[in-house]
Design a protein around this motif. Sequence first.
Motif, PDB file in Angstrom:
ATOM      1  N   ASN A 203      43.753  40.531  38.707  1.00  0.00           N
ATOM      2  CA  ASN A 203      43.100  41.953  38.672  1.00  0.00           C
ATOM      3  C   ASN A 203      41.775  41.834  39.419  1.00  0.00           C
ATOM      4  O   ASN A 203      40.777  41.073  39.243  1.00  0.00           O
ATOM      5  N   PRO A 204      41.756  42.871  40.408  1.00  0.00           N
ATOM      6  CA  PRO A 204      42.300  43.720  41.036  1.00  0.00           C
ATOM      7  C   PRO A 204      43.030  43.576  42.297  1.00  0.00           C
ATOM      8  O   PRO A 204      43.761  44.572  42.735  1.00  0.00           O
ATOM      9  N   LEU A 205      43.197  42.376  42.664  1.00  0.00           N
ATOM     10  CA  LEU A 205      43.560  42.078  44.059  1.00  0.00           C
ATOM     11  C   LEU A 205      45.078  41.562  44.152  1.00  0.00           C
ATOM     12  O   LEU A 205      45.799  41.209  45.033  1.00  0.00           O
ATOM     13  N   MET A 206      45.717  41.607  42.840  1.00  0.00           N
ATOM     14  CA  MET A 206      47.160  41.241  42.906  1.00  0.00           C
ATOM     15  C   MET A 206      47.507  39.991  43.411  1.00  0.00           C
ATOM     16  O   MET A 206      48.580  39.622  43.910  1.00  0.00           O
ATOM     17  N   ARG A 207      46.839  39.155  43.191  1.00  0.00           N
ATOM     18  CA  ARG A 207      46.853  37.566  43.804  1.00  0.00           C
ATOM     19  C   ARG A 207      48.001  37.018  42.757  1.00  0.00           C
ATOM     20  O   ARG A 207      47.965  37.430  41.399  1.00  0.00           O
ATOM     21  N   ILE A 208      48.686  36.101  43.056  1.00  0.00           N
ATOM     22  CA  ILE A 208      50.091  35.381  42.547  1.00  0.00           C
ATOM     23  C   ILE A 208      49.623  33.939  42.438  1.00  0.00           C
ATOM     24  O   ILE A 208      49.350  33.353  43.242  1.00  0.00           O
ATOM     25  N   ILE A 209      49.681  33.287  41.117  1.00  0.00           N
ATOM     26  CA  ILE A 209      49.662  31.868  41.021  1.00  0.00           C
ATOM     27  C   ILE A 209      50.913  31.460  40.548  1.00  0.00           C
ATOM     28  O   ILE A 209      51.839  32.214  39.769  1.00  0.00           O
ATOM     29  N   ASP A 210      51.567  30.097  41.058  1.00  0.00           N
ATOM     30  CA  ASP A 210      52.570  29.732  40.653  1.00  0.00           C
ATOM     31  C   ASP A 210      52.569  29.042  39.444  1.00  0.00           C
ATOM     32  O   ASP A 210      52.162  27.905  39.271  1.00  0.00           O
ATOM     33  N   ILE A 211      53.144  29.723  38.367  1.00  0.00           N
ATOM     34  CA  ILE A 211      53.052  29.197  36.602  1.00  0.00           C
ATOM     35  C   ILE A 211      53.930  27.841  36.880  1.00  0.00           C
ATOM     36  O   ILE A 211      53.241  26.926  36.125  1.00  0.00           O
ATOM     37  N   GLU A 212      54.835  27.556  37.306  1.00  0.00           N
ATOM     38  CA  GLU A 212      55.791  26.691  37.204  1.00  0.00           C
ATOM     39  C   GLU A 212      55.041  25.557  37.846  1.00  0.00           C
ATOM     40  O   GLU A 212      54.986  24.429  37.200  1.00  0.00           O
ATOM     41  N   VAL A 213      54.594  25.470  39.150  1.00  0.00           N
ATOM     42  CA  VAL A 213      53.838  24.460  39.597  1.00  0.00           C
ATOM     43  C   VAL A 213      52.645  24.055  38.907  1.00  0.00           C
ATOM     44  O   VAL A 213      52.420  22.911  38.650  1.00  0.00           O
ATOM     45  N   CYS A 214      51.928  24.864  38.660  1.00  0.00           N
ATOM     46  CA  CYS A 214      50.525  24.510  37.797  1.00  0.00           C
ATOM     47  C   CYS A 214      50.945  23.901  36.407  1.00  0.00           C
ATOM     48  O   CYS A 214      50.173  22.800  36.285  1.00  0.00           O
TER      49      CYS A 214
ATOM     50  N   ILE B  76      43.312  55.934  37.670  1.00  0.00           N
ATOM     51  CA  ILE B  76      42.583  55.413  38.880  1.00  0.00           C
ATOM     52  C   ILE B  76      41.502  54.788  38.480  1.00  0.00           C
ATOM     53  O   ILE B  76      40.839  55.232  37.442  1.00  0.00           O
ATOM     54  N   ASN B  77      40.892  53.765  39.182  1.00  0.00           N
ATOM     55  CA  ASN B  77      39.865  53.094  38.914  1.00  0.00           C
ATOM     56  C   ASN B  77      39.106  52.451  40.352  1.00  0.00           C
ATOM     57  O   ASN B  77      39.611  51.992  41.017  1.00  0.00           O
ATOM     58  N   HIS B  78      38.011  52.220  39.854  1.00  0.00           N
ATOM     59  CA  HIS B  78      37.033  51.854  41.279  1.00  0.00           C
ATOM     60  C   HIS B  78      36.379  50.561  40.795  1.00  0.00           C
ATOM     61  O   HIS B  78      35.106  50.813  40.066  1.00  0.00           O
ATOM     62  N   PRO B  79      36.970  49.353  41.312  1.00  0.00           N
ATOM     63  CA  PRO B  79      36.174  48.139  40.614  1.00  0.00           C
ATOM     64  C   PRO B  79      34.655  48.123  40.971  1.00  0.00           C
ATOM     65  O   PRO B  79      33.790  47.595  39.877  1.00  0.00           O
ATOM     66  N   ALA B  80      34.318  48.392  42.165  1.00  0.00           N
ATOM     67  CA  ALA B  80      32.869  48.530  42.511  1.00  0.00           C
ATOM     68  C   ALA B  80      31.855  48.885  41.868  1.00  0.00           C
ATOM     69  O   ALA B  80      30.796  48.453  41.626  1.00  0.00           O
ATOM     70  N   SER B  81      32.366  50.203  41.252  1.00  0.00           N
ATOM     71  CA  SER B  81      31.605  51.029  40.335  1.00  0.00           C
ATOM     72  C   SER B  81      31.878  50.986  38.953  1.00  0.00           C
ATOM     73  O   SER B  81      30.805  51.342  38.049  1.00  0.00           O
ATOM     74  N   MET B  82      33.029  50.299  38.593  1.00  0.00           N
ATOM     75  CA  MET B  82      33.345  50.531  37.147  1.00  0.00           C
ATOM     76  C   MET B  82      33.636  49.032  36.616  1.00  0.00           C
ATOM     77  O   MET B  82      32.632  48.466  36.155  1.00  0.00           O
ATOM     78  N   THR B  83      34.833  48.425  36.762  1.00  0.00           N
ATOM     79  CA  THR B  83      35.015  47.081  35.901  1.00  0.00           C
ATOM     80  C   THR B  83      34.265  46.005  36.623  1.00  0.00           C
ATOM     81  O   THR B  83      33.797  44.856  35.913  1.00  0.00           O
ATOM     82  N   HIS B  84      34.070  46.064  37.811  1.00  0.00           N
ATOM     83  CA  HIS B  84      33.194  44.748  38.412  1.00  0.00           C
ATOM     84  C   HIS B  84      31.862  45.406  39.108  1.00  0.00           C
ATOM     85  O   HIS B  84      31.193  44.628  39.933  1.00  0.00           O
TER      86      HIS B  84
END
Length: 381
Positions: free
Chosen positions: A145-156, A332-340
Amino acid sequence: MKFGTKAVHAGVEPDPTTGAIMTPIYQTSTYVQESPAKHRGYAYARGANPTRNALQKSIAALENGKFGICFSSGMGATDAVIKLLSPGDEVITSNDLYGGSYRMFKRVFEKFGIKFHFIDLTSSENLIPYINNNTKLMWLETPSNPLMRIIDIEVCAGLAKKHGIMVAVDNTFASPYLQNPLALGADIVMHSVTKYLGGHSDVIMGALIVNDEKLYQDLAFIANSCGAVPGPQDSFLVLRGIKTLHLRMERHCFNGRKIAEYLKSHPKIGKVYWPGFSDHPNHSIAKKQMKDFGGMLSFTLKQDSIENATKLMESVQLFSLAESLGGVESLINHPASMTHASIPKEERLKNGLSDSLIRLSIGVEDVEDLIEDLEQALAGI
Ligand SMILES: *Cc1c(COP(=O)(O)O)cnc(C)c1O
């Protein structure tokens, strides 16, 4: 049993006294005992409640796990996992965690002598230098969150196993419909039930799912000792929400894809972050470990400024400007002024959170209406 059948039936049996098809809301704090310590598995409701028990079985079944434990919030569930550790223990986790998890790790648990390493886990081998004899837990969150990066669960998880490290996965963004970390080698799955599992923006709750009985007993001990348990009314609402989880997720995914494609082709849009695009850096991992790509996405404006993002968010009619995600209504949400907002600007930009970055939680409305709404709002900037 397939997923949709489990969503409707798992954990739920007709009420033994009346045959009520829905699990009753057992609104009680205590249970009458026949004689001292002789009871039917229920003594005091911090320890156990029938409505909560039904929900725990349902959630465990959805993750193909043996045991489920529900908490009064997602953070309550995370807190219980960290309390398995002792001073001196170290945790490897990612550098773009849910803000509340980062805050708890840094500001609550570091002072108890637990050390957290926040690293880029989109390349799994990055974690290797951080493994030592004190490493006890790997905490993964994917998609992030919020950049939708993906981690390989099986490899980790494979790397962790070799060193006897426990693996926990925050599976909130994917929901059990899209991704099942226990099957990929995780020991613990955590959910903010508040989001897709509840699904109707009316409950705060968390859950942990495990297969190992000892681990279950340890976590259940912490839940009962520390007391972050959910009430029966909320448990009922989530039992009700789960019955349509598969139907909602299908629509979240369908709408998410349409809106991601629409935004990508729009001349005023900069980048679109959605793991379903073949040019997403870890698209192949997402494809491997998720059933579909979900209803969460983020994008930037070509004219990258906080002013333009604000104008867009003030012009949308159907999207509600709010934190949270996973409900039937689009947000809709604006990370720069809300969550982050608490992250210094320089650090925020370094982490790829540009001024105009906007996050959408796509609901289950008719997608034509959502696109029309974005179209009219984008026309004004
Ligand atoms: C919301 C959220 C949490 C925290 O859950 P609460 O129910 O709000 O306490 C944790 N992780 C992720 C990814 C979330 O979105």
